[in-house]
Design a protein around this motif. Structure first.
Motif, PDB file in Angstrom:
ATOM      1  N   PRO A  74       0.788  -1.244   0.000  1.00 61.22           N
ATOM      2  CA  PRO A  74       0.000   0.000   0.000  1.00 61.22           C
ATOM      3  C   PRO A  74       0.817   1.290   0.000  1.00 61.22           C
ATOM      4  CG  PRO A  74      -1.001  -1.587   1.481  1.00 61.22           C
ATOM      5  CD  PRO A  74       0.289  -2.193   1.026  1.00 61.22           C
ATOM      6  N   ASP A  75       1.874   1.336   0.815  1.00 67.64           N
ATOM      7  CA  ASP A  75       2.643   2.573   0.936  1.00 67.64           C
ATOM      8  C   ASP A  75       3.324   2.987  -0.365  1.00 67.64           C
ATOM      9  OD1 ASP A  75       1.936   3.069   3.531  1.00 67.64           O
ATOM     10  OD2 ASP A  75       3.707   2.119   4.407  1.00 67.64           O
ATOM     11  N   VAL A  76       3.543   2.036  -1.264  1.00 64.42           N
ATOM     12  CA  VAL A  76       4.125   2.368  -2.567  1.00 64.42           C
ATOM     13  C   VAL A  76       3.258   3.386  -3.295  1.00 64.42           C
ATOM     14  CG1 VAL A  76       4.452   1.459  -4.894  1.00 64.42           C
ATOM     15  CG2 VAL A  76       5.463   0.263  -2.961  1.00 64.42           C
ATOM     16  N   TYR A  77       1.947   3.133  -3.279  1.00 64.00           N
ATOM     17  CA  TYR A  77       1.025   3.992  -4.030  1.00 64.00           C
ATOM     18  C   TYR A  77       0.534   5.192  -3.228  1.00 64.00           C
ATOM     19  CZ  TYR A  77       1.019  -0.028  -7.152  1.00 64.00           C
ATOM     20  OH  TYR A  77       1.399  -1.044  -7.990  1.00 64.00           O
ATOM     21  N   LEU A  78       0.769   5.165  -1.928  1.00 65.84           N
ATOM     22  CA  LEU A  78       0.373   6.295  -1.090  1.00 65.84           C
ATOM     23  C   LEU A  78       1.554   7.220  -0.826  1.00 65.84           C
ATOM     24  CD1 LEU A  78      -1.917   4.376   1.432  1.00 65.84           C
ATOM     25  CD2 LEU A  78      -2.581   5.657  -0.612  1.00 65.84           C
ATOM     26  N   ASP A  79       2.713   6.852  -1.336  1.00 67.41           N
ATOM     27  CA  ASP A  79       3.912   7.679  -1.210  1.00 67.41           C
ATOM     28  C   ASP A  79       3.710   8.977  -1.991  1.00 67.41           C
ATOM     29  OD1 ASP A  79       6.704   8.669  -1.867  1.00 67.41           O
ATOM     30  OD2 ASP A  79       7.205   6.930  -0.636  1.00 67.41           O
ATOM     31  N   SER A  80       4.198  10.074  -1.455  1.00 62.88           N
ATOM     32  CA  SER A  80       4.029  11.375  -2.105  1.00 62.88           C
ATOM     33  C   SER A  80       4.713  11.438  -3.472  1.00 62.88           C
ATOM     34  CB  SER A  80       4.577  12.491  -1.210  1.00 62.88           C
ATOM     35  OG  SER A  80       5.957  12.286  -0.939  1.00 62.88           O
ATOM     36  N   SER A  81       5.679  10.546  -3.693  1.00 62.17           N
ATOM     37  CA  SER A  81       6.394  10.555  -4.969  1.00 62.17           C
ATOM     38  C   SER A  81       5.651   9.813  -6.081  1.00 62.17           C
ATOM     39  CB  SER A  81       7.780   9.921  -4.793  1.00 62.17           C
ATOM     40  OG  SER A  81       7.662   8.550  -4.434  1.00 62.17           O
ATOM     41  N   PHE A  82       4.588   9.105  -5.697  1.00 64.68           N
ATOM     42  CA  PHE A  82       3.857   8.313  -6.693  1.00 64.68           C
ATOM     43  C   PHE A  82       2.964   9.191  -7.561  1.00 64.68           C
ATOM     44  CE2 PHE A  82      -0.100   5.975  -7.767  1.00 64.68           C
ATOM     45  CZ  PHE A  82       0.450   5.107  -8.699  1.00 64.68           C
ATOM     46  N   VAL A 121       8.013   5.725  -8.719  1.00 64.99           N
ATOM     47  CA  VAL A 121       8.046   5.423  -7.281  1.00 64.99           C
ATOM     48  C   VAL A 121       9.497   5.193  -6.855  1.00 64.99           C
ATOM     49  CG1 VAL A 121       6.999   4.080  -5.425  1.00 64.99           C
ATOM     50  CG2 VAL A 121       5.837   4.238  -7.618  1.00 64.99           C
ATOM     51  N   PRO A 122      10.246   6.252  -6.628  1.00 64.53           N
ATOM     52  CA  PRO A 122      11.663   6.098  -6.254  1.00 64.53           C
ATOM     53  C   PRO A 122      11.870   5.305  -4.973  1.00 64.53           C
ATOM     54  CG  PRO A 122      11.150   8.372  -6.859  1.00 64.53           C
ATOM     55  CD  PRO A 122       9.840   7.657  -6.739  1.00 64.53           C
ATOM     56  N   SER A 123      10.890   5.319  -4.077  1.00 66.60           N
ATOM     57  CA  SER A 123      11.063   4.644  -2.779  1.00 66.60           C
ATOM     58  C   SER A 123      10.474   3.235  -2.772  1.00 66.60           C
ATOM     59  CB  SER A 123      10.404   5.480  -1.683  1.00 66.60           C
ATOM     60  OG  SER A 123       9.032   5.702  -1.971  1.00 66.60           O
ATOM     61  N   TRP A 124      10.317   2.626  -3.932  1.00 66.08           N
ATOM     62  CA  TRP A 124       9.725   1.288  -4.060  1.00 66.08           C
ATOM     63  C   TRP A 124      10.439   0.276  -3.155  1.00 66.08           C
ATOM     64  CZ3 TRP A 124       5.675  -0.250  -7.454  1.00 66.08           C
ATOM     65  CH2 TRP A 124       5.485  -1.622  -7.584  1.00 66.08           C
ATOM     66  N   GLU A 125      11.759   0.173  -3.301  1.00 61.75           N
ATOM     67  CA  GLU A 125      12.524  -0.805  -2.522  1.00 61.75           C
ATOM     68  C   GLU A 125      12.391  -0.536  -1.023  1.00 61.75           C
ATOM     69  OE1 GLU A 125      17.157  -1.729  -1.532  1.00 61.75           O
ATOM     70  OE2 GLU A 125      16.687  -1.306  -3.638  1.00 61.75           O
ATOM     71  N   LYS A 126      12.447   0.722  -0.625  1.00 61.90           N
ATOM     72  CA  LYS A 126      12.346   1.091   0.786  1.00 61.90           C
ATOM     73  C   LYS A 126      10.995   0.671   1.363  1.00 61.90           C
ATOM     74  CE  LYS A 126      12.158   5.272   3.704  1.00 61.90           C
ATOM     75  NZ  LYS A 126      10.697   5.380   3.833  1.00 61.90           N
ATOM     76  N   ASN A 127       9.918   0.930   0.643  1.00 64.92           N
ATOM     77  CA  ASN A 127       8.577   0.583   1.122  1.00 64.92           C
ATOM     78  C   ASN A 127       8.392  -0.923   1.259  1.00 64.92           C
ATOM     79  OD1 ASN A 127       7.285   3.152   1.489  1.00 64.92           O
ATOM     80  ND2 ASN A 127       7.191   3.383  -0.729  1.00 64.92           N
ATOM     81  N   LEU A 128       8.922  -1.683   0.300  1.00 67.51           N
ATOM     82  CA  LEU A 128       8.804  -3.140   0.369  1.00 67.51           C
ATOM     83  C   LEU A 128       9.615  -3.703   1.531  1.00 67.51           C
ATOM     84  CD1 LEU A 128       7.537  -2.686  -2.463  1.00 67.51           C
ATOM     85  CD2 LEU A 128       8.683  -4.782  -3.195  1.00 67.51           C
ATOM     86  N   SER A 129      10.800  -3.157   1.735  1.00 62.39           N
ATOM     87  CA  SER A 129      11.660  -3.629   2.820  1.00 62.39           C
ATOM     88  C   SER A 129      11.040  -3.339   4.182  1.00 62.39           C
ATOM     89  CB  SER A 129      13.043  -2.964   2.723  1.00 62.39           C
ATOM     90  OG  SER A 129      13.715  -3.368   1.540  1.00 62.39           O
ATOM     91  N   GLU A 130      10.434  -2.178   4.311  1.00 60.70           N
ATOM     92  CA  GLU A 130       9.790  -1.819   5.581  1.00 60.70           C
ATOM     93  C   GLU A 130       8.599  -2.730   5.851  1.00 60.70           C
ATOM     94  OE1 GLU A 130       8.832   2.309   5.384  1.00 60.70           O
ATOM     95  OE2 GLU A 130      10.892   2.968   5.787  1.00 60.70           O
ATOM     96  N   TYR A 131       7.841  -3.058   4.805  1.00 56.10           N
ATOM     97  CA  TYR A 131       6.656  -3.907   4.983  1.00 56.10           C
ATOM     98  C   TYR A 131       7.057  -5.317   5.412  1.00 56.10           C
ATOM     99  CZ  TYR A 131       1.861  -5.513   4.285  1.00 56.10           C
ATOM    100  OH  TYR A 131       0.593  -6.004   4.502  1.00 56.10           O
ATOM    101  N   ILE A 132       8.036  -5.899   4.727  1.00 60.60           N
ATOM    102  CA  ILE A 132       8.404  -7.286   5.027  1.00 60.60           C
ATOM    103  C   ILE A 132       9.025  -7.393   6.423  1.00 60.60           C
ATOM    104  CG2 ILE A 132      10.760  -7.275   4.088  1.00 60.60           C
ATOM    105  CD1 ILE A 132       8.120 -10.057   3.602  1.00 60.60           C
ATOM    106  N   SER A 133       9.579  -6.300   6.925  1.00 63.43           N
ATOM    107  CA  SER A 133      10.178  -6.323   8.263  1.00 63.43           C
ATOM    108  C   SER A 133       9.119  -6.492   9.354  1.00 63.43           C
ATOM    109  CB  SER A 133      10.975  -5.039   8.520  1.00 63.43           C
ATOM    110  OG  SER A 133      10.118  -3.912   8.633  1.00 63.43           O
ATOM    111  N   LYS A 134       7.852  -6.243   9.024  1.00 62.80           N
ATOM    112  CA  LYS A 134       6.765  -6.370   9.993  1.00 62.80           C
ATOM    113  C   LYS A 134       6.219  -7.800  10.066  1.00 62.80           C
ATOM    114  CE  LYS A 134       5.306  -1.647   8.841  1.00 62.80           C
ATOM    115  NZ  LYS A 134       4.246  -0.829   8.231  1.00 62.80           N
TER     116      LYS A 134
END
Length: 325
Positions: free
Chosen positions: A165-173, A272-285
């Motif tokens: 979700p955060d990928v598409y809700l990121d301000s850069s999207f 979505v420049p922060s794609w990798e960051k958002n995925l990494s944060e999600y999987i850490s949960k």
């Protein structure tokens, strides 16, 4: 002045005539290709339209492949990966409305509707859960939502550079403009895409140069590109991206469902420049979460299918089998 008007009118007639010819030729070819390349799986009735479900292999665990947004030929698109998994597992590729051999639908692309259609298509085709979902890109929203709503149906989620979700809700999207999408829709429906050279097709679709697809596979790939590119359902999915992301985000993260994210280091998703960051944060949960960065593009299952297949097998064995914890 009169000569200029005549030239303009003549030019207009030629353009209209060419577009009409393209449209008629395109639809004539679609009928021929439909007979030449019938769906290899089952067409099942779902909410007033037919959906295509392709299955192969045997095994106690069923891997359900879910295509990324705009993938016109999911069954063939995923083949380099699923063909390496059928020795141990049953695989099912569900083609959403407007994708591959599936028909288009007038139903909205709200994530609730898409999920219920996917579940019904699997049941109608004789497949039974629980499943391991193998989701690429945009379909990650549906996969996560499935785990949120029906956790007992999901043994695990394998993410192929899949969206959260955060990928598409990121301000850069930024969404593609409606004018761009409508132009591409028009080009596709009129059949102008048929005038692309094979060189351009190979450039846009490197999979066409793959040794893992037969000549017939490649011809099917091209015919489905002509049939199912930029369909109205795909465009409607774009309209629903942020709404669906908000809906998935509003529910709790399904932390007890094992997940393994393969993340592309060079995914070419510049919006979505922060794609990798958002995925990494999600999987850490996720309690049984794991990730692996791969040096490849967004369609990683074309480039790294051997590595991904081996990793999937090892991950499933390590959970013996995947189950809720």
């Amino acid at each position: 002045m009169k000569l200029l008007i005549k030239i303009i009118l003549f030019g207009g007639i030629i353009i209209v005539g060419f577009l009409l010819f393209s449209f008629l030729y395109h639809n004539y070819q679609l009928r021929i290709e439909a007979e030449k390349y019938p769906p290899p799986g089952k067409l099942v009735e779902v909410n007033g339209h037919k959906m295509h479900v392709f299955t192969e292999g045997n095994g106690e665990i069923t891997l359900v492949f879910m295509a990324g947004g705009g993938t016109s030929n999911p069954t063939i698109d995923f083949k380099p990966l699923w063909m390496k998994l059928t020795d141990k597992y049953r695989i099912a590729v569900v083609e959403k409305a407007g994708y591959g051999w599936s028909e288009t639908s007038s139903n909205s692309r709200d994530v609730d509707i898409m999920l219920e259609e996917t579940r019904k298509a699997l049941r109608q085709s004789g497949e039974e859960g629980p499943y391991v979902l193998v989701a690429h890109s945009l379909s990650g929203l549906e996969a996560i939502y499935w785990g949120q709503k029906y956790p007992n149906e999901i043994q695990g989620i394998i993410g192929l550079d899949m969206a959260v979700p955060d990928v598409y809700l990121d301000s850069s999207f930024e969404l593609p403009s409606s004018s761009e999408l409508n132009i591409m829709y028009l080009i596709s429906r009129i059949g102008l895409s048929r005038f692309m050279s094979r060189k351009n097709l190979d450039k846009n679709f490197p999979l066409l140069k793959s040794d893992e697809l037969s000549k017939e596979d490649k011809e099917k790939f091209i015919s489905l590109f002509y049939k199912s590119s930029y369909t109205k359902n795909m465009l409607n999915e774009v309209d629903y991206i942020k709404k669906n992301a908000i809906k998935v985000k509003s529910k709790k993260v399904p932390i007890n469902i094992p997940m393994y994210f393969f993340i592309a280091e060079d995914n070419n998703i510049n919006i979505v420049p922060s794609w990798e960051k958002n995925l990494s944060e999600y999987i850490s949960k996720i309690n049984s979460g794991k990730k692996k960065l791969l040096d490849c593009g967004h369609y990683m299952h074309h480039e790294k299918s051997e590595i991904i297949a081996d990793e999937i097998k090892k991950y499933i064995i390590s959970k013996n089998p995947l189950k809720l914890e």
